[in-house]
Design a protein around this motif. Structure first.
Motif, mmCIF file in Angstrom:
data_model
loop_
_atom_site.group_PDB
_atom_site.id
_atom_site.type_symbol
_atom_site.label_atom_id
_atom_site.label_comp_id
_atom_site.label_asym_id
_atom_site.label_seq_id
_atom_site.Cartn_x
_atom_site.Cartn_y
_atom_site.Cartn_z
ATOM 1 N N ASP A 212 0.859 -1.187 0.000
ATOM 2 C CA ASP A 212 0.000 0.000 0.000
ATOM 3 C C ASP A 212 0.895 1.236 0.000
ATOM 4 O O ASP A 212 2.091 1.141 0.280
ATOM 5 C CB ASP A 212 -0.838 -0.070 1.292
ATOM 6 N N LYS A 214 0.595 4.583 1.978
ATOM 7 C CA LYS A 214 -0.279 5.247 2.957
ATOM 8 C C LYS A 214 -0.130 6.762 2.945
ATOM 9 O O LYS A 214 -1.051 7.473 3.308
ATOM 10 C CB LYS A 214 0.017 4.715 4.361
ATOM 11 N N GLY A 226 -5.899 6.781 4.283
ATOM 12 C CA GLY A 226 -6.370 5.394 4.283
ATOM 13 C C GLY A 226 -5.623 4.528 3.276
ATOM 14 O O GLY A 226 -5.698 3.299 3.333
ATOM 15 N N ASN A 285 -4.959 -5.367 11.095
ATOM 16 C CA ASN A 285 -6.332 -5.027 10.742
ATOM 17 C C ASN A 285 -7.106 -6.340 10.674
ATOM 18 O O ASN A 285 -6.522 -7.405 10.484
ATOM 19 C CB ASN A 285 -6.392 -4.293 9.404
ATOM 20 N N ARG A 287 -9.683 -7.144 8.519
ATOM 21 C CA ARG A 287 -10.524 -7.083 7.312
ATOM 22 C C ARG A 287 -9.593 -6.909 6.129
ATOM 23 O O ARG A 287 -8.396 -6.710 6.299
ATOM 24 C CB ARG A 287 -11.451 -5.881 7.447
ATOM 25 N N GLY A 289 -7.632 -5.088 3.264
ATOM 26 C CA GLY A 289 -7.126 -3.720 3.146
ATOM 27 C C GLY A 289 -7.816 -3.008 1.996
ATOM 28 O O GLY A 289 -8.242 -3.622 1.026
ATOM 29 N N ASP A 290 -7.915 -1.712 2.150
ATOM 30 C CA ASP A 290 -8.447 -0.879 1.079
ATOM 31 C C ASP A 290 -7.398 0.197 0.839
ATOM 32 O O ASP A 290 -7.176 1.009 1.749
ATOM 33 C CB ASP A 290 -9.781 -0.260 1.536
ATOM 34 N N PRO A 291 -6.659 0.204 -0.251
ATOM 35 C CA PRO A 291 -6.956 -0.399 -1.543
ATOM 36 C C PRO A 291 -6.297 -1.739 -1.871
ATOM 37 O O PRO A 291 -6.399 -2.186 -3.017
ATOM 38 C CB PRO A 291 -6.413 0.664 -2.505
#
Ligand code: AMP
Ligand code: GLY
Length: 423
Positions: A212, A214, A226, A285, A287, A289-291
């Motif tokens: 990612d 960030k 995010g 986390n 869940r 990850g986004d993105p």
């Protein structure tokens, strides 16, 4: 099966898009969804944090599987409540979600599990926090313990900035209750990566690696967001790194939770820093990850619905998932001004021309207003492509972005710069 997805961001669009490919999926409903998700699912305007509304929706729609995208609903206990009603749910209990919902709890679990992570102290009082900051000096990392949408971390390069951040958080000014407990950490140096796992009880199945971005601006500078873009696979996650993360980080943490009577079903996402002496955990986390989810779903070949249903039923096979070799890359397009103030309601056009150039445009903060697509949030689009190599995927995304017609668009120009630095 009928699948209910909770959430309305780019991650949930990617999940719905992939679920829609599955032969076993007949219908997808999504709450609240967004205009992009509406192309593959029936969107219902119940907010992703409206626990009672979501429970009522599940009862009315009777899905065979519920997939919870965002962390807030998990921390609020949505998965527990749905399980009590007899639903198959992909997503951890409120107790397990504390791994993300409380950075202090997460560090305590890491410590008990003997997992490599930055040295830390938890503080509630500014005088004690200041004393530690003076003792350790800069650089030093100040984190709001509670949920802050990825924005609750300050990497302070001098003592005054660190003290100001600690004061701001502890006073409740900056993040409300999420900041009245802070974690102060030693600053780690190295390259970051996202290592995600599907977990169901004792079974832990890795997803492909990803990275990612960030920080808001090119060269990983500016405030934390995010996430401004991601790609998969991440070359820095060698087999040895991946094995260490699985065996020395994720397995011990899942075991420690279990010993405390907290089973885990869902995604465990380890944010890691690959330091000179091996990978260390930055955060967990609970869940997707986004993105990160967007390039991961583009590369996943296995049937997503089958995997998530098996995990929800605690019957996940202990077998590797299948992935396309082609890398995939996602550039997030945000509203200019994000992560601080930005304007909503600006017209967005050109998406069909972009998709004709080979990208998939995942929607995040979009809405429709009188037939016109508009921006309605901070992170708005996730423009994603896969190709035979990462440089080609990146070229495809940035070429398509030239066709985007939205005057308030902001995106980083250098997604995947670390993987492509030698190209
Ligand atoms: P977190 O939400 O805890 O992952 O923190 C957000 C971002 O801050 C991470 O992705 C890192 O880029 C950075 N960060 C967090 N903790 C540290 C640390 N101890 N040392 C260096 N950078 C960190
Ligand atoms: N992309 C980072 C996160 O989902 O927390």
């Amino acid at each position: 099966m009928k699948v209910m997805v909770v959430g309305g961001g780019g991650r949930e669009h990617a999940l719905c898009w992939k679920l829609n490919e599955s032969a076993s999926v007949q219908e997808i409903i999504c709450a609240p969804g967004n205009p992009g998700i509406g192309q593959v699912a029936r969107c219902i305007t119940v907010g992703a944090e409206d626990i009672e509304g979501l429970l009522a929706l599940a009862v009315a729609e009777a899905p065979d599987l519920v997939v919870v995208g965002p962390e807030v609903a998990l921390v609020l206990g949505l998965a527990d409540r749905l399980r009590t009603l007899g639903f198959a749910v992909f997503g951890p209990s409120a107790a397990a979600a504390q791994l993300e919902g409380s950075k202090a709890f997460s560090k305590e679990i890491m410590q008990q599990a003997g997992v490599a992570t930055a040295a830390f102290e938890v503080h509630h009082d500014i005088a004690d926090a200041e004393a530690l900051i003076h003792r350790w000096g800069a650089p030093i990392v100040i984190k709001a313990s509670g949920l802050a949408a990825g924005k609750g971390v300050v990497i302070a390069t001098d003592v005054a900035t660190a003290i100001a951040a600690a004061r701001d958080m502890l006073s409740g000014n900056r993040f409300g209750n999420a900041g009245t407990e802070i974690v102060i950490e030693a600053c780690l140096q190295g390259e970051e990566a996202s290592c995600l796992f599907i977990v169901a009880g004792e079974t832990i199945v890795p997803l492909a690696s990803s990275q990612d971005h960030k920080a808001l601006s090119e060269g990983d500078t500016g405030p934390n967001t995010g996430g401004m873009g991601a790609y998969s696979p991440a070359p820095c996650v060698t087999k040895s790194v991946a094995d260490t993360v699985l065996n020395d980080i994720v397995r011990p943490v899942i075991t420690t939770l279990k010993e405390r009577g907290i089973p885990f079903i869902g995604v465990l996402y380890a944010g890691i820093m690959i330091c000179e002496d091996g990978p260390k955990t930055l955060e967990f986390n609970v869940r997707f990850g986004d993105p990160e989810c967007q390039p991961l779903m583009m590369r996943l070949q296995s049937d997503l619905a089958e995997i998530l249903l098996a995990a929800a039923n605690n019957t996940l096979p202990d077998a590797p998932l299948q992935w396309r070799d082609e890398p995939a890359l996602c550039v997030v397009v945000a509203s200019s001004g994000y992560p601080a103030n930005f304007q909503k309601g600006q017209a967005i056009d050109g998406l069909e021309e972009m998709e004709a150039m080979g990208v998939t445009v995942f929607h995040a903060g979009t809405a429709m207003n009188a037939g016109q697509l508009i921006n309605n949030g901070g992170r708005v689009l996730g423009v994603t492509a896969s190709a035979s190599d990462l440089a080609k995927a990146r070229h495809c995304v940035y070429a398509a972005l030239k066709k985007l017609r939205w005057h308030g668009a902001y995106y980083r120009q250098d997604i995947a710069h670390r993987a492509l630095r030698d190209v």
